[in-house]
Design a protein around this motif. Structure first.
Motif, PDB file in Angstrom:
ATOM      1  N   VAL A  17       0.831  -1.208   0.000  1.00  0.00           N
ATOM      2  CA  VAL A  17       0.000   0.000   0.000  1.00  0.00           C
ATOM      3  C   VAL A  17       0.864   1.256   0.000  1.00  0.00           C
ATOM      4  O   VAL A  17       0.676   2.154  -0.824  1.00  0.00           O
ATOM      5  CB  VAL A  17      -0.980   0.011   1.193  1.00  0.00           C
ATOM      6  N   THR A  18       1.827   1.339   0.905  1.00  0.00           N
ATOM      7  CA  THR A  18       2.671   2.533   0.988  1.00  0.00           C
ATOM      8  C   THR A  18       3.478   2.723  -0.285  1.00  0.00           C
ATOM      9  O   THR A  18       3.566   3.845  -0.809  1.00  0.00           O
ATOM     10  CB  THR A  18       3.596   2.457   2.216  1.00  0.00           C
ATOM     11  N   GLU A  19       4.038   1.634  -0.811  1.00  0.00           N
ATOM     12  CA  GLU A  19       4.810   1.748  -2.058  1.00  0.00           C
ATOM     13  C   GLU A  19       3.927   2.232  -3.205  1.00  0.00           C
ATOM     14  O   GLU A  19       4.357   3.040  -4.021  1.00  0.00           O
ATOM     15  CB  GLU A  19       5.443   0.405  -2.415  1.00  0.00           C
ATOM     16  N   PHE A  20       2.700   1.724  -3.283  1.00  0.00           N
ATOM     17  CA  PHE A  20       1.775   2.177  -4.315  1.00  0.00           C
ATOM     18  C   PHE A  20       1.477   3.666  -4.156  1.00  0.00           C
ATOM     19  O   PHE A  20       1.488   4.422  -5.127  1.00  0.00           O
ATOM     20  CB  PHE A  20       0.472   1.381  -4.272  1.00  0.00           C
ATOM     21  N   LEU A  21       1.186   4.102  -2.935  1.00  0.00           N
ATOM     22  CA  LEU A  21       0.841   5.510  -2.713  1.00  0.00           C
ATOM     23  C   LEU A  21       2.015   6.428  -3.043  1.00  0.00           C
ATOM     24  O   LEU A  21       1.825   7.509  -3.612  1.00  0.00           O
ATOM     25  CB  LEU A  21       0.364   5.721  -1.274  1.00  0.00           C
ATOM     26  N   ILE A  22       3.220   6.002  -2.725  1.00  0.00           N
ATOM     27  CA  ILE A  22       4.403   6.796  -3.079  1.00  0.00           C
ATOM     28  C   ILE A  22       4.536   6.898  -4.600  1.00  0.00           C
ATOM     29  O   ILE A  22       4.753   7.970  -5.149  1.00  0.00           O
ATOM     30  CB  ILE A  22       5.677   6.186  -2.451  1.00  0.00           C
ATOM     31  N   ALA A  23       4.388   5.773  -5.300  1.00  0.00           N
ATOM     32  CA  ALA A  23       4.479   5.773  -6.767  1.00  0.00           C
ATOM     33  C   ALA A  23       3.380   6.635  -7.376  1.00  0.00           C
ATOM     34  O   ALA A  23       3.624   7.396  -8.324  1.00  0.00           O
ATOM     35  CB  ALA A  23       4.398   4.349  -7.310  1.00  0.00           C
ATOM     36  N   ALA A  24       2.161   6.544  -6.840  1.00  0.00           N
ATOM     37  CA  ALA A  24       1.059   7.362  -7.358  1.00  0.00           C
ATOM     38  C   ALA A  24       1.316   8.844  -7.101  1.00  0.00           C
ATOM     39  O   ALA A  24       1.062   9.685  -7.974  1.00  0.00           O
ATOM     40  CB  ALA A  24      -0.264   6.939  -6.716  1.00  0.00           C
ATOM     41  N   GLU A  75       4.194  10.322  -6.871  1.00  0.00           N
ATOM     42  CA  GLU A  75       5.265  10.777  -7.761  1.00  0.00           C
ATOM     43  C   GLU A  75       4.766  11.046  -9.175  1.00  0.00           C
ATOM     44  O   GLU A  75       5.351  11.827  -9.908  1.00  0.00           O
ATOM     45  CB  GLU A  75       6.391   9.739  -7.793  1.00  0.00           C
ATOM     46  N   ARG A  76       3.683  10.425  -9.566  1.00  0.00           N
ATOM     47  CA  ARG A  76       3.135  10.609 -10.912  1.00  0.00           C
ATOM     48  C   ARG A  76       2.116  11.734 -10.986  1.00  0.00           C
ATOM     49  O   ARG A  76       1.646  12.070 -12.070  1.00  0.00           O
ATOM     50  CB  ARG A  76       2.498   9.315 -11.399  1.00  0.00           C
ATOM     51  N   GLN A  77       1.756  12.285  -9.856  1.00  0.00           N
ATOM     52  CA  GLN A  77       0.781  13.382  -9.839  1.00  0.00           C
ATOM     53  C   GLN A  77       1.450  14.645 -10.363  1.00  0.00           C
ATOM     54  O   GLN A  77       2.610  14.905 -10.098  1.00  0.00           O
ATOM     55  CB  GLN A  77       0.282  13.642  -8.405  1.00  0.00           C
TER      56      GLN A  77
END
Length: 113
Positions: free
Chosen positions: A94-101, A103-105
Motif C-alpha cells: 500500500v505505501t509503495e503504491f501511494l508513493i508511486a502514485a 510521484e506521478r501526480q
C-alpha cells in the motif's frame, strides 16, 4: 505472504484475484471459491475443476496488456479494482503504491477544492 492467483473471466471482461483461504469479510461465504473482493468464483462447467480457473499472476498480466485488434476484436480484459486494493493490502504494498502514485501526480501549488 498470501499466494495470489488470477481468475480467468468465465463471462465478462473482469479479471479477479484469488488467495486460497482469504476471506474479505466476516459475512463472506465459508467456501474458498471467492475472489479477494468477495465475488463468487465458479467454473462455467461442472466438468471443469476449480483450479483450471486460476492462473499465475505473471501469465495474467499478459492477458490484460492485449488490446482488441482486427484478428481478436473481443474487449480487453481489465483488473477488478476492489481485488487490487485487497491485494495491495495483503502483500504490504500500500505505501509503495501511494508513493508511486504521488510521484506521478502533476505538481500543483494550490490545495484541493
Amino acid at each position: 505472504m498470501i499466494e495470489l492467483f488470477a481468475v480467468r473471466p468465465q463471462r465478462g471482461a473482469v479479471v479477479h484475484l484469488h488467495g486460497p483461504g482469504y476471506r474479505p469479510g466476516v459475512k463472506t461465504r465459508s467456501s474458498d471459491r471467492v475472489a479477494l473482493c468477495g465475488a463468487p468464483v465458479w467454473p462455467c462447467s461442472l466438468d471443469m475443476p476449480f483450479d483450471a480457473l486460476l492462473s499465475p499472476l505473471a501469465d495474467a498480466v499478459r492477458w490484460t496488456s492485449m488490446a482488441p485488434s482486427d484478428t481478436d476484436p473481443r474487449p480487453a480484459w481489465r483488473w477488478c479494482r476492489p481485488c487490487i486494493g485487497h491485494a495491495l493490502d495483503l502483500t504490504g504494498l500500500v505505501t509503495e503504491f501511494l508513493i508511486a502514485a504521488a510521484e506521478r501526480q502533476p505538481q500543483s501549488t494550490s490545495s484541493p477544492p
